[in-house]
Design an enzyme around this catalytic site. Structure first.
Site, PDB file in Angstrom:
ATOM      1  N   LYS B  75       0.893  -1.219  -0.126  1.00  0.00           N
ATOM      2  CA  LYS B  75       0.148  -0.111   0.096  1.00  0.00           C
ATOM      3  C   LYS B  75       0.886   1.285   0.080  1.00  0.00           C
ATOM      4  O   LYS B  75       1.803   1.269   0.707  1.00  0.00           O
ATOM      5  CB  LYS B  75      -1.006  -0.028   1.261  1.00  0.00           C
ATOM      6  CG  LYS B  75      -1.852   1.067   1.245  1.00  0.00           C
ATOM      7  CD  LYS B  75      -2.831   0.970   2.555  1.00  0.00           C
ATOM      8  CE  LYS B  75      -3.972   1.878   2.620  1.00  0.00           C
ATOM      9  NZ  LYS B  75      -4.892   1.583   4.016  1.00  0.00           N
ATOM     10  N   SER B 150      -9.641   1.725   2.817  1.00  0.00           N
ATOM     11  CA  SER B 150      -8.917   2.438   1.993  1.00  0.00           C
ATOM     12  C   SER B 150      -7.642   1.646   1.078  1.00  0.00           C
ATOM     13  O   SER B 150      -7.121   1.975   0.151  1.00  0.00           O
ATOM     14  CB  SER B 150      -8.091   3.649   2.682  1.00  0.00           C
ATOM     15  OG  SER B 150      -7.179   2.932   3.786  1.00  0.00           O
ATOM     16  N   SER B 174      -9.961  -0.468   7.063  1.00  0.00           N
ATOM     17  CA  SER B 174      -9.184  -0.445   5.888  1.00  0.00           C
ATOM     18  C   SER B 174      -8.491  -1.503   5.109  1.00  0.00           C
ATOM     19  O   SER B 174      -8.233  -1.384   4.108  1.00  0.00           O
ATOM     20  CB  SER B 174      -8.259   0.828   5.718  1.00  0.00           C
ATOM     21  OG  SER B 174      -9.090   1.981   5.697  1.00  0.00           O
TER      22      SER B 174
END
Lengths: 96, 480
Positions: B75, B150, B174
Site C-alpha cells: 500500500k 482504503s 481499511s
C-alpha cells in the site's frame, strides 16, 4: 441531530487551509452535518468514565548505542528547494 | 498451472525445492500486471526493474530466506526506499523516501520481493479508493464496482492475481472491508503487534499495518514475518511472535463464539444477513458453542471514530507544509506558501477530516467532542472486555453490504457507515480478520469478520482456518 453553525473560516485559518470555490459550496454543509451526527455521543453516559489510553507498555530504556541515521544529503534531497546545506523557503516577513 | 495461480505457501515450497526460479515468478507477475492492470488500476507505481534485479540476486543465493518467491504489493502509504511513495496524494506525488518502513526491511530480509505500490484513498481516508488523487481502482469481480478501501489497491491486486499477497493499513476497517469486497483474507493485527515505523501516519492511536492474502495460511505466514518489537516504534509490543503458520496445525481448545442478535442485523443487506446466518450454522455444525450477544456501545463507535481519527489526522497532517519534502506551491512569502501548498496539495476528504479534527480540538469544543469521544472509546473497550469474559471470539459480517458501484455513495456519512462492524476493533486495539464467506446472487464476494482478544492472532488464525476449510466457495477465482 444537533444543528450547529460552525465558523469554518476560523477553523480553516487554524488548519492553514483554504477552500476552493467548489469546496466552499459543499464542505460547510457536510461538516455541519457530520458534527451533528457525532453529536449523538452526548447521549452515551460517560460522566463517570475515564478517558481511553492506548495499551500501556512499561517504559523501556534504550542502550546508548550509536547508529547511523539519514545523511544530510539524503534529507536535503527530499526538499523542494535548498541552498547549500540549508532548506530554502520564501521570505518570512510580509511587506517589501 | 501458471505460477501466478499458486498461493504463497505453495509457491515458496516450489522455490525451496528448486522447481522454479524466483525470476520466472517475477516475470509471470509482470506479464499479468501488464495485461490486467489497465483495467483494475490496482497500482500507482510499478517496481519491475528492482524486482527483477532482486530476483536474480535471490536465485543466486545458496541460503534463501523464508519468503523467497513471494511477490508482494505494498500500500502506497508505507515508505519504500528509492520507490516513490505518494499516499495517493498530490502533496506527496513525487516523494521518494530515503528509508524503508520496518515491515519492508523485514519482508526483504526474508527475500520477499516488492512488485509495486498500490492505490488507496488519499492518506487512507475512505472506504472505496475513489478518494485517490490519481484514479479509482476497480473491483476485479465487477469493474463497475469499488474494491473497498482504503487498502483497495492491495485487495484488488491480490484478488486479480497481480500479487501473491499485499500489505495494507487498517485505521477503521481499511484492510478488512476491501478484503471482504474483493474476496480475499485480511488481518488487522492487535495494536502494537506490527511496527508502524515508516507507515505514513493518519490516526496514530488506531493505525495498524496488516496483510492481505489469498488464504488464511498465507496471511499467517506474512504476519509472522512482519510482526514483533521494533525500537523505532514505541507502541510496538515486546511480546514474542509465535510461528502463526506452524500453529495453524495445532487444534483449537474448546471455544465459544459470540454472535450478533438478529436485531443487530437490521441495517445490513439481506444477502449479507443470510450469509452471516449460514456461517453461524456452520460453526454450530462444527461443534462450536454460539452465544448471542448485543453490543449497545457500537452505535457510538463510528461517531467516536469520527472525532478521534480526524483529531489525530489534523495534528499528523500539520507536517505537510512544503518545507522539508513533498509538494510546494509557488508563493512570495512563507505563510502564503504554507496555505497554498496545503490548499492545492490535499483533496476534499482530507480537508474535510482536517477541518473536523481542528474543530473538535479547538478552544471551547474540546470537552464536548474530543474528551467525550475518548470516554466513549473507554466504554467500547470495556464492553469488549466483558464480552471476552464470556466468549473467545466474536463473529460479525465484515461489511453491511457487498461492493457498491463507483460514484454510488456521494454523502460522506453513508460512506462512513461502511465501517460499522470493523471500527470498534480499532478503537479497542483488538485484532480482527476478514475471510471470504460466500457470494451474492450476482457473484460478488462476501466476508465475515472474527474478532479476538488482544494478541490472540494465533487462535484467530486457527478458527479462521477451520472456517475457511469448511466454507464451500463455488467459484473462487475472479474471471477477468
Amino acid at each position: 441531530m444537533i444543528n450547529m453553525k460552525i465558523d469554518l473560516e476560523h477553523i480553516s485559518r487554524l488548519a492553514n487551509l483554504e477552500l476552493t470555490e467548489e469546496e466552499k459550496k459543499i464542505l460547510p454543509g457536510q461538516i455541519e452535518k457530520i458534527i451533528g451526527w457525532v453529536g449523538q455521543l452526548a447521549s452515551l453516559k460517560t460522566d463517570e468514565e475515564e478517558k481511553y489510553t492506548p495499551i500501556d507498555f512499561s517504559l523501556r530504556l534504550d542502550e546508548d548505542e550509536i547508529e547511523k541515521s539519514l545523511s544530510q544529503e539524503e534529507v536535503l534531497a527530499m526538499a523542494p528547494e535548498k541552498d547549500g546545506d540549508f532548506l530554502k523557503v520564501p521570505k518570512v516577513l510580509q511587506g517589501k | 498451472m501458471k505460477l501466478i495461480e499458486f498461493g504463497l505457501v505453495e509457491i515458496l515450497s516450489l522455490v525451496r525445492k528448486g522447481e522454479v526460479r524466483v525470476v520466472e515468478i517475477v516475470e509471470d507477475y509482470i506479464a499479468r500486471i501488464e495485461q490486467e492492470d489497465q483495467k483494475i488500476k490496482a497500482y500507482l507505481t510499478y517496481a519491475f526493474d528492482k524486482a527483477l534485479a532482486r530476483a536474480r540476486e535471490i536465485d543466486s543465493k545458496k541460503e534463501k530466506g523464508k519468503l523467497a518467491g513471494a511477490i508482494i504489493a505494498i500500500k502506497d502509504n508505507i515508505v519504500t526506499k528509492g520507490i516513490r511513495t505518494t499516499c495517493a496524494s498530490r502533496i506527496l506525488e513525487n516523494f521518494i523516501p530515503p528509508y524503508n518502513a520496518t515491515v519492508i526491511d523485514r519482508l526483504e530480509a526474508e527475500d520477499a520481493i516488492i512488485i509495486g505500490k498500490t492505490n488507496l484513498d488519499e492518506f487512507a481516508m475512505g472506504s472505496s479508493t475513489e478518494n485517490s488523487a490519481f484514479f479509482p481502482t476497480r473491483n476485479p469481480w465487477d469493474t463497475e464496482r469499488v474494491p473497498g478501501g482504503s487498502s483497495g489497491g492491495s485487495a484488488a491486486a491480490v484478488a486479480a492475481l497481480e500479487a501473491v499477497a499485499a500489505l495494507g493499513s487498517d485505521t477503521g476497517g481499511s484492510v478488512r472491508q476491501p478484503a471482504a469486497f474483493c474476496g480475499v483474507v485480511g488481518l488487522k493485527p492487535t495494536y502494537g503487534r506490527v511496527s508502524r515505523y515508516g507507515l505514513i501516519a493518519y490516526a496514530s492511536s488506531l493505525d495498524q499495518i496488516g496483510p492481505l492474502a489469498r488464504s488464511v495460511e498465507d496471511c499467517a505466514l506474512v504476519t509472522s514475518v512482519i510482526a514483533g518489537f521494533d525500537r523505532k516504534d514505541s507502541t510496538s509490543s515486546p511480546l514474542p511472535v509465535p510461528d502463526y503458520l506452524a500453529e495453524l496445525k495445532t487444534s483449537l481448545p474448546k471455544i465459544r463464539v459470540g454472535a450478533l442478535e438478529e436485531s443487530s442485523l437490521n441495517g445490513v443487506s439481506q444477502e449479507v444477513a443470510s450469509n452471516y446466518r449460514a456461517i453461524l450454522r456452520l460453526l454450530e455444525e462444527l461443534g462450536i458453542e454460539i452465544q448471542r450477544m448485543t453490543f449497545p456501545s457500537w452505535e457510538y463507535a463510528l461517531p467516536c471514530y469520527y472525532v478521534i481519527a480526524p483529531s489525530e489526522a489534523s495534528s499528523n497532517l500539520a507536517r505537510y507544509d512544503g518545507v522539508r519534502y513533498g509538494f510546494r506551491a509557488e508563493s512570495r512569502e512563507l505563510s502564503e506558501m504554507y496555505l497554498k501548498t496545503r490548499t492545492q496539495g490535499f483533496g476534499s476528504e482530507v480537508k474535510r477530516r482536517i477541518l473536523l479534527g481542528t474543530f473538535a480540538l479547538s478552544s471551547g469544543y474540546y470537552e464536548a467532542y474530543y474528551a467525550r469521544a475518548a470516554k466513549a472509546r473507554q466504554v467500547i473497550t470495556r464492553e469488549f472486555a466483558a464480552a471476552f469474559d464470556r466468549v473467545d471470539f466474536i463473529l460479525t459480517p465484515t461489511t453491511p453490504e457487498p461492493a457498491f458501484k463507483l460514484g454510488e455513495k456521494q454523502d460522506p456519512i453513508s460512506m462512513y457507515l461502511q465501517d460499522y462492524f470493523t471500527v470498534a476493533a480499532n478503537l479497542a486495539g483488538i485484532p480482527g480478520i476478514s475471510i471470504p464467506s460466500g457470494f451474492t446472487a450476482d457473484g460478488l464476494p462476501l466476508g465475515v469478520q472474527l474478532l479476538g482478544r488482544a494478541f490472540s492472532e494465533s487462535e484467530l488464525f486457527r478458527l479462521a482456518f477451520l472456517l475457511e476449510k469448511n466454507i464451500n466457495l463455488k467459484n473462487n477465482k475472479s474471471e477477468i
